[in-house]
Design a protein around this motif. Structure first.
Motif, PDB file in Angstrom:
ATOM      1  N   PHE A   1      58.996  54.968   4.290  1.00  0.00           N
ATOM      2  CA  PHE A   1      59.232  53.804   4.597  1.00  0.00           C
ATOM      3  C   PHE A   1      60.478  53.158   5.247  1.00  0.00           C
ATOM      4  O   PHE A   1      60.921  52.326   6.165  1.00  0.00           O
ATOM      5  N   THR A   2      61.573  54.197   4.771  1.00  0.00           N
ATOM      6  CA  THR A   2      62.978  54.205   5.551  1.00  0.00           C
ATOM      7  C   THR A   2      62.852  54.274   6.792  1.00  0.00           C
ATOM      8  O   THR A   2      63.628  53.601   7.649  1.00  0.00           O
ATOM      9  N   VAL A   3      61.944  55.362   7.165  1.00  0.00           N
ATOM     10  CA  VAL A   3      62.077  55.725   8.712  1.00  0.00           C
ATOM     11  C   VAL A   3      61.133  54.563   9.291  1.00  0.00           C
ATOM     12  O   VAL A   3      61.815  54.109  10.659  1.00  0.00           O
ATOM     13  N   LEU A   4      60.119  54.028   8.888  1.00  0.00           N
ATOM     14  CA  LEU A   4      59.523  52.707   9.576  1.00  0.00           C
ATOM     15  C   LEU A   4      60.452  51.782   9.653  1.00  0.00           C
ATOM     16  O   LEU A   4      60.245  50.859  10.791  1.00  0.00           O
ATOM     17  N   LEU A   5      61.375  51.404   8.571  1.00  0.00           N
ATOM     18  CA  LEU A   5      62.175  50.189   8.695  1.00  0.00           C
ATOM     19  C   LEU A   5      63.317  50.609   9.724  1.00  0.00           C
ATOM     20  O   LEU A   5      63.397  49.692  10.533  1.00  0.00           O
ATOM     21  N   GLY A   6      63.885  51.612   9.858  1.00  0.00           N
ATOM     22  CA  GLY A   6      64.637  51.880  10.822  1.00  0.00           C
ATOM     23  C   GLY A   6      64.065  51.892  12.198  1.00  0.00           C
ATOM     24  O   GLY A   6      64.659  51.374  13.091  1.00  0.00           O
ATOM     25  N   VAL A   7      62.824  52.306  12.532  1.00  0.00           N
ATOM     26  CA  VAL A   7      62.106  52.249  13.878  1.00  0.00           C
ATOM     27  C   VAL A   7      62.052  50.696  14.026  1.00  0.00           C
ATOM     28  O   VAL A   7      62.608  50.301  15.229  1.00  0.00           O
ATOM     29  N   ALA A   8      61.521  49.874  13.040  1.00  0.00           N
ATOM     30  CA  ALA A   8      61.425  48.424  13.540  1.00  0.00           C
ATOM     31  C   ALA A   8      62.817  47.661  13.632  1.00  0.00           C
ATOM     32  O   ALA A   8      62.534  47.000  14.699  1.00  0.00           O
ATOM     33  N   MET A   9      63.950  47.963  12.908  1.00  0.00           N
ATOM     34  CA  MET A   9      65.113  47.691  13.504  1.00  0.00           C
ATOM     35  C   MET A   9      65.677  47.962  14.708  1.00  0.00           C
ATOM     36  O   MET A   9      66.167  47.099  15.375  1.00  0.00           O
ATOM     37  N   ARG A  10      65.473  49.175  14.959  1.00  0.00           N
ATOM     38  CA  ARG A  10      65.723  49.560  16.335  1.00  0.00           C
ATOM     39  C   ARG A  10      65.108  48.795  17.355  1.00  0.00           C
ATOM     40  O   ARG A  10      65.694  48.475  18.364  1.00  0.00           O
TER      41      ARG A  10
END
Length: 297
Positions: A276-285
């Motif tokens: 979920f850290t990766v998914l949140l980072g992708v969404a933020m980017r």
């Protein structure tokens, strides 16, 4: 208590410049934590020499003092012609405003993504706390002192994070701090969740407290900054709903995986946390959030 917390989240931006929101939320959270620790210590001391019922009644009187203090924080509405609503009318208005707030948050990724993050953060935190206490119970015969040490380690991590948050906020933006908190928690859970030794459990709880605190104060400040005044109260009402639903979700996770070993539950939670850290980072980017510059706090 939840009404107070929601109101506090909505009003902090009214009295602080947006560049100071991270520091203000940090001080607010530290004050709440220290107050809770002081209250818990006083309660234990009072309960040691008073009957439990008498202690509860006596301590409840403290709320009158708190109410008298809070009453001084008010706006004079004597000039306004207030319309007295019926219960049904008031409930309909509240539901309408919550829906409006939900729609507005949905339009603003800078507010919506952090709210999703706080839900996930709380869910993982509760799974880890329950898992760690189950490990303590199984490994150390459920000694209350050991459970207290585990919860104390979580508090120590949060306190260290409160000292670090202002410096971290000068270096990284709030969205990046959210991801940093997630990553620290995920690392601690994954590396230490499979070790059934007291130092590992305490280190795991400490890492969770540190990462969780960093993420929470960054989420608070980010949501406050992303919304205009009229929607902040509604957004923090949704924040509170998600925060409490996360505890229910965590309980469901524990029940669904009750046949899994505690070690497996914790390691699985850590891996999912990383995901979920990766998914949140992708969404933020993808929404431009991660490129935001840190405030000059």
């Amino acid at each position: 208590g939840r009404l107070f917390s929601t109101t506090k989240g909505a009003t902090i931006p009214v009295v602080l410049h947006e560049h100071h929101l991270l520091r203000g939320n940090n001080l607010s959270s530290v004050g709440g934590t220290l107050s809770a620790l002081a209250g818990g210590g006083f309660g234990l001391w009072l309960g040691s020499w008073l009957d439990a019922h008498a202690a509860l009644v006596g301590v409840s009187l403290v709320y009158f003092g708190a109410a008298a203090t809070a009453r001084r924080i008010q706006t004079n509405l004597s000039h306004a012609h207030l319309h007295m609503e019926g219960v049904g009318e008031a409930l309909a208005r509240v539901a309408k405003e919550l829906i409006e707030g939900f729609v507005e948050v949905g339009k603003r990724a800078a507010a919506g993504i952090p709210l999703v993050a706080i839900f996930l953060l709380r869910m993982f935190a509760m799974v880890v706390v329950v898992g760690s206490l189950l490990m303590v119970k199984a490994r150390f015969d459920g000694e209350s002192a050991t459970s207290a040490q585990a919860l104390g380690a979580f508090g120590v991590g949060a306190f260290v994070a409160s000292l670090s948050a202002p410096a971290l906020g000068r270096r990284w933006s709030k969205p990046v701090l959210i991801l940093i908190g997630f990553a620290i928690s995920a690392t601690g859970i994954t590396l230490l969740g499979g070790i059934a030794r007291l130092p590992a459990v305490l280190a795991l709880m400490c890492a969770g407290g540190f990462g969780g605190f960093i993420t929470k104060v960054a989420v608070d400040a980010q949501v406050q900054e992303a919304l205009p005044d009229i929607y902040r109260g509604r957004a923090f009402a949704l924040y509170d709903i998600l925060y409490n639903l996360a505890s229910v979700a965590a309980a469901l996770v524990v029940v669904v995986f009750e046949s899994t070993s505690v070690r497996g539950l914790l390691i699985g939670a850590g891996i999912a946390n990383f995901g979920f850290t990766v998914l949140l980072g992708v969404a933020m980017r993808s929404t431009g959030m991660a490129a935001a510059v840190p405030a000059n706090d």
